[in-house]
Design a protein around this motif. Structure first.
Motif, PDB file in Angstrom:
ATOM      1  N   LYS A  35      -1.556   2.570   0.651  1.00  0.00           N
ATOM      2  CA  LYS A  35      -0.620   1.774   0.782  1.00  0.00           C
ATOM      3  C   LYS A  35      -0.584   1.336  -0.388  1.00  0.00           C
ATOM      4  O   LYS A  35       0.136   0.656  -0.921  1.00  0.00           O
ATOM      5  CB  LYS A  35      -0.883   0.643   1.708  1.00  0.00           C
ATOM      6  N   ALA A  36      -1.928   1.168  -0.964  1.00  0.00           N
ATOM      7  CA  ALA A  36      -2.099   0.290  -2.264  1.00  0.00           C
ATOM      8  C   ALA A  36      -1.675   1.063  -3.343  1.00  0.00           C
ATOM      9  O   ALA A  36      -1.597   0.467  -4.542  1.00  0.00           O
ATOM     10  CB  ALA A  36      -3.483   0.390  -2.895  1.00  0.00           C
ATOM     11  N   GLU A  37      -1.673   2.786  -3.351  1.00  0.00           N
ATOM     12  CA  GLU A  37      -1.465   3.344  -4.132  1.00  0.00           C
ATOM     13  C   GLU A  37       0.011   2.947  -4.605  1.00  0.00           C
ATOM     14  O   GLU A  37       1.060   3.116  -5.501  1.00  0.00           O
ATOM     15  CB  GLU A  37      -1.216   4.834  -4.317  1.00  0.00           C
ATOM     16  N   PHE A  38       0.693   3.179  -3.041  1.00  0.00           N
ATOM     17  CA  PHE A  38       2.317   3.038  -2.902  1.00  0.00           C
ATOM     18  C   PHE A  38       3.127   1.920  -3.958  1.00  0.00           C
ATOM     19  O   PHE A  38       3.305   1.988  -4.308  1.00  0.00           O
ATOM     20  CB  PHE A  38       2.658   2.706  -1.564  1.00  0.00           C
ATOM     21  N   VAL A  39       2.012   0.839  -3.359  1.00  0.00           N
ATOM     22  CA  VAL A  39       2.575  -0.531  -3.785  1.00  0.00           C
ATOM     23  C   VAL A  39       2.945  -0.604  -6.064  1.00  0.00           C
ATOM     24  O   VAL A  39       3.518  -0.689  -6.368  1.00  0.00           O
ATOM     25  CB  VAL A  39       1.522  -2.306  -3.852  1.00  0.00           C
ATOM     26  N   THR A  40       1.644   0.315  -6.183  1.00  0.00           N
ATOM     27  CA  THR A  40       0.880  -0.281  -7.696  1.00  0.00           C
ATOM     28  C   THR A  40       2.395   0.756  -8.047  1.00  0.00           C
ATOM     29  O   THR A  40       2.315   0.777  -9.214  1.00  0.00           O
ATOM     30  CB  THR A  40      -0.266   0.538  -7.948  1.00  0.00           C
ATOM     31  N   ARG A  41       2.532   2.148  -7.114  1.00  0.00           N
ATOM     32  CA  ARG A  41       3.355   3.089  -8.039  1.00  0.00           C
ATOM     33  C   ARG A  41       5.269   2.353  -8.374  1.00  0.00           C
ATOM     34  O   ARG A  41       5.810   3.018  -8.768  1.00  0.00           O
ATOM     35  CB  ARG A  41       3.267   4.274  -7.557  1.00  0.00           C
ATOM     36  N   LEU A  42       4.950   1.868  -7.057  1.00  0.00           N
ATOM     37  CA  LEU A  42       6.931   0.926  -6.918  1.00  0.00           C
ATOM     38  C   LEU A  42       7.210  -0.061  -7.784  1.00  0.00           C
ATOM     39  O   LEU A  42       7.812  -0.588  -8.520  1.00  0.00           O
ATOM     40  CB  LEU A  42       6.840   0.433  -5.711  1.00  0.00           C
ATOM     41  N   ALA A  43       5.599  -0.863  -7.815  1.00  0.00           N
ATOM     42  CA  ALA A  43       5.529  -1.448  -9.400  1.00  0.00           C
ATOM     43  C   ALA A  43       5.789  -1.011 -10.779  1.00  0.00           C
ATOM     44  O   ALA A  43       6.675  -0.873 -11.485  1.00  0.00           O
ATOM     45  CB  ALA A  43       4.224  -2.403  -9.831  1.00  0.00           C
ATOM     46  N   ALA A  44       5.173   0.447 -11.473  1.00  0.00           N
ATOM     47  CA  ALA A  44       5.187   1.364 -12.382  1.00  0.00           C
ATOM     48  C   ALA A  44       6.885   1.623 -12.407  1.00  0.00           C
ATOM     49  O   ALA A  44       7.591   2.090 -13.495  1.00  0.00           O
ATOM     50  CB  ALA A  44       4.352   2.144 -12.136  1.00  0.00           C
ATOM     51  N   ALA A  45       7.793   1.740 -10.907  1.00  0.00           N
ATOM     52  CA  ALA A  45       8.748   2.307 -10.892  1.00  0.00           C
ATOM     53  C   ALA A  45       9.387   1.428 -11.551  1.00  0.00           C
ATOM     54  O   ALA A  45      11.153   1.337 -11.977  1.00  0.00           O
ATOM     55  CB  ALA A  45       9.209   2.555  -9.777  1.00  0.00           C
ATOM     56  N   GLY A  46       9.547   0.279 -11.848  1.00  0.00           N
ATOM     57  CA  GLY A  46      10.248  -0.906 -12.550  1.00  0.00           C
ATOM     58  C   GLY A  46      10.528  -1.650 -11.306  1.00  0.00           C
ATOM     59  O   GLY A  46      11.434  -2.732 -11.740  1.00  0.00           O
ATOM     60  N   LEU A  47      10.199  -1.531  -9.719  1.00  0.00           N
ATOM     61  CA  LEU A  47      10.206  -2.590  -9.222  1.00  0.00           C
ATOM     62  C   LEU A  47       9.915  -4.248  -9.229  1.00  0.00           C
ATOM     63  O   LEU A  47       8.612  -4.812  -9.520  1.00  0.00           O
ATOM     64  CB  LEU A  47      10.389  -2.193  -7.468  1.00  0.00           C
ATOM     65  N   LYS A  48      10.650  -5.008  -8.951  1.00  0.00           N
ATOM     66  CA  LYS A  48      10.059  -6.686  -9.584  1.00  0.00           C
ATOM     67  C   LYS A  48       9.624  -7.268  -8.851  1.00  0.00           C
ATOM     68  O   LYS A  48       8.748  -8.098  -8.467  1.00  0.00           O
ATOM     69  CB  LYS A  48      11.351  -7.456 -10.854  1.00  0.00           C
ATOM     70  N   VAL A  49      10.825  -7.267  -7.165  1.00  0.00           N
ATOM     71  CA  VAL A  49       9.633  -7.826  -6.105  1.00  0.00           C
ATOM     72  C   VAL A  49       8.964  -6.933  -4.941  1.00  0.00           C
ATOM     73  O   VAL A  49      10.134  -5.126  -4.921  1.00  0.00           O
ATOM     74  CB  VAL A  49      11.132  -8.561  -5.878  1.00  0.00           C
ATOM     75  N   ILE A  50       8.414  -6.797  -4.219  1.00  0.00           N
ATOM     76  CA  ILE A  50       7.593  -6.090  -3.722  1.00  0.00           C
ATOM     77  C   ILE A  50       7.007  -7.068  -1.851  1.00  0.00           C
ATOM     78  O   ILE A  50       5.599  -7.410  -2.507  1.00  0.00           O
ATOM     79  CB  ILE A  50       6.476  -4.333  -4.324  1.00  0.00           C
ATOM     80  N   GLU A  51       7.792  -6.643  -0.947  1.00  0.00           N
ATOM     81  CA  GLU A  51       6.941  -7.303  -0.104  1.00  0.00           C
ATOM     82  C   GLU A  51       5.772  -6.321   0.714  1.00  0.00           C
ATOM     83  O   GLU A  51       6.367  -5.090   1.221  1.00  0.00           O
ATOM     84  CB  GLU A  51       7.886  -7.737   1.040  1.00  0.00           C
ATOM     85  N   THR A  52       5.114  -6.904   0.317  1.00  0.00           N
ATOM     86  CA  THR A  52       3.626  -6.481   0.207  1.00  0.00           C
ATOM     87  C   THR A  52       2.627  -5.969   1.485  1.00  0.00           C
ATOM     88  O   THR A  52       2.158  -4.853   1.905  1.00  0.00           O
ATOM     89  CB  THR A  52       2.553  -6.542  -0.534  1.00  0.00           C
ATOM     90  N   THR A  53       3.099  -7.212   2.618  1.00  0.00           N
ATOM     91  CA  THR A  53       2.123  -6.644   3.867  1.00  0.00           C
ATOM     92  C   THR A  53       3.159  -8.361   5.056  1.00  0.00           C
ATOM     93  O   THR A  53       3.657  -8.672   4.185  1.00  0.00           O
ATOM     94  CB  THR A  53       0.532  -6.426   3.602  1.00  0.00           C
ATOM     95  N   SER A  54       2.304  -8.476   6.386  1.00  0.00           N
ATOM     96  CA  SER A  54       2.493  -9.529   6.606  1.00  0.00           C
ATOM     97  C   SER A  54       1.143  -9.886   7.381  1.00  0.00           C
ATOM     98  O   SER A  54       0.101  -9.173   7.507  1.00  0.00           O
ATOM     99  CB  SER A  54       3.727  -9.177   7.976  1.00  0.00           C
TER     100      SER A  54
END
Length: 301
Positions: A35-54
């Motif tokens: 999950k952490a790598e997924f979030v990190t890779r999304l940010a690296a792809a240019g996404l500026k808003v990433i709803e991370t968890t609940s």
């Protein structure tokens, strides 16, 4: 090659929900490292808003029981927003303890879903949300509101537009900075989308959240763009789904959205190939092909 349509926005914000709304429906618990790598890779792809968890109770959504561990594991980029969903004041307490700067609350446009999902009535849900929004704002947090079942409900059928506008307006009036209108079971069509957006005053800060159950999500996005919407929810790889919709195919895939926006010449800041590679990587970890048509096309799945 781009072919613009007149009177559409020049730029949109993609509100990425894959790590939370996408993964929450996975039956097998995904390791926090993935999950952490997924979030990190999304940010690296240019996404500026990433709803991370609940911060829901682990018994409700076991997949998100590692919320604290995930937020500690993610290296947060200062240029990226990492909102988290909170169901109540206890969830807000946990978010504050971990230094979150943005939260979202999740309301219902229908009585039945409010009772089943929130254990509240359509009217009393606001009593639960009011102190959450107030305290969050007092602590400097930005608050977003979701409204589910905006177009159809599996128990009640079509949802009256006036009812959705009333619920959404009350959430905004609590102090929420943005309202995301959710097609939870994916039954919306473009005309219905336009009618609902027309029913809200133009100054209301709206976003849209479509599911692709009947293949209408991108058509609905175009209609939303025609109405000036500039915040669109999507899930990388199209992961996620709705447990209440038979044969639901899940969230609008972020890659499919990006392909559409690129073709229309609308700026969004996301590297499509890096994003598709990320979703292809995640699909391997989940053990199945990506639901996204664009991911499959670009990665030859």
């Amino acid at each position: 090659m781009t072919y613009k349509i007149e009177n559409l926005p020049d730029e949109v914000t993609i509100y990425e929900v894959g790590p939370r709304d996408g993964l929450q429906n996975e039956k097998t618990v995904v390791p926090v490292e993935v999950k952490a790598e997924f979030v990190t890779r999304l940010a690296a792809a240019g996404l500026k808003v990433i709803e991370t968890t609940s911060f829901v109770h682990p018994e409700w959504v076991p997949q998100l029981a590692d919320a604290e561990d995930l937020l500690k594991a993610v290296h947060r980029d200062n240029q990226v927003r990492y909102p988290v969903l909170v169901p109540n004041e206890r969830g807000l307490d946990r978010a504050l303890e971990l230094g979150c700067t943005e939260i979202a609350i999740f309301g219902s446009a229908t009585e039945t879903f409010a009772q089943r999902n929130l254990n509240r009535s359509l009217k009393t849900q606001f009593d639960m949300f009011a102190p959450v929004v107030r305290r969050a704002r007092e602590n400097g947090l930005r608050v977003r509101a979701y409204v589910s079942m905006c177009f159809g409900d599996p128990w009640e059928g079509p949802v009256p537009i006036a009812q959705v506008v009333d619920v959404g307006s009350r959430l905004l009036d609590l102090g929420c900075a943005e309202l995301s209108l959710g097609d939870t079971i994916g039954v919306a069509t473009a005309g219905h989308v336009g009618a609902l957006l027309d029913a809200f005053p133009r100054e209301r800060p709206l976003a849209v959240h479509f599911h692709d159950t009947y293949g209408q999500a991108l058509a609905n996005v175009v209609e939303a763009l025609r109405h000036g919407i500039t915040v669109i929810d999507a899930s990388a790889g199209g992961i996620g789904g709705c447990p209440y919709a038979k044969s639901a195919t899940g969230n609008l895939a972020t890659e499919d959205l990006v392909w559409l926006l690129d073709g229309l010449g609308i700026r969004h800041g996301v590297d499509l190939h890096a994003l598709a590679a990320t979703s292809h990587w995640l699909a391997g970890r989940l053990g199945r092909p990506s639901p996204s048509a664009v991911v499959r096309a670009l990665t030859k799945e």
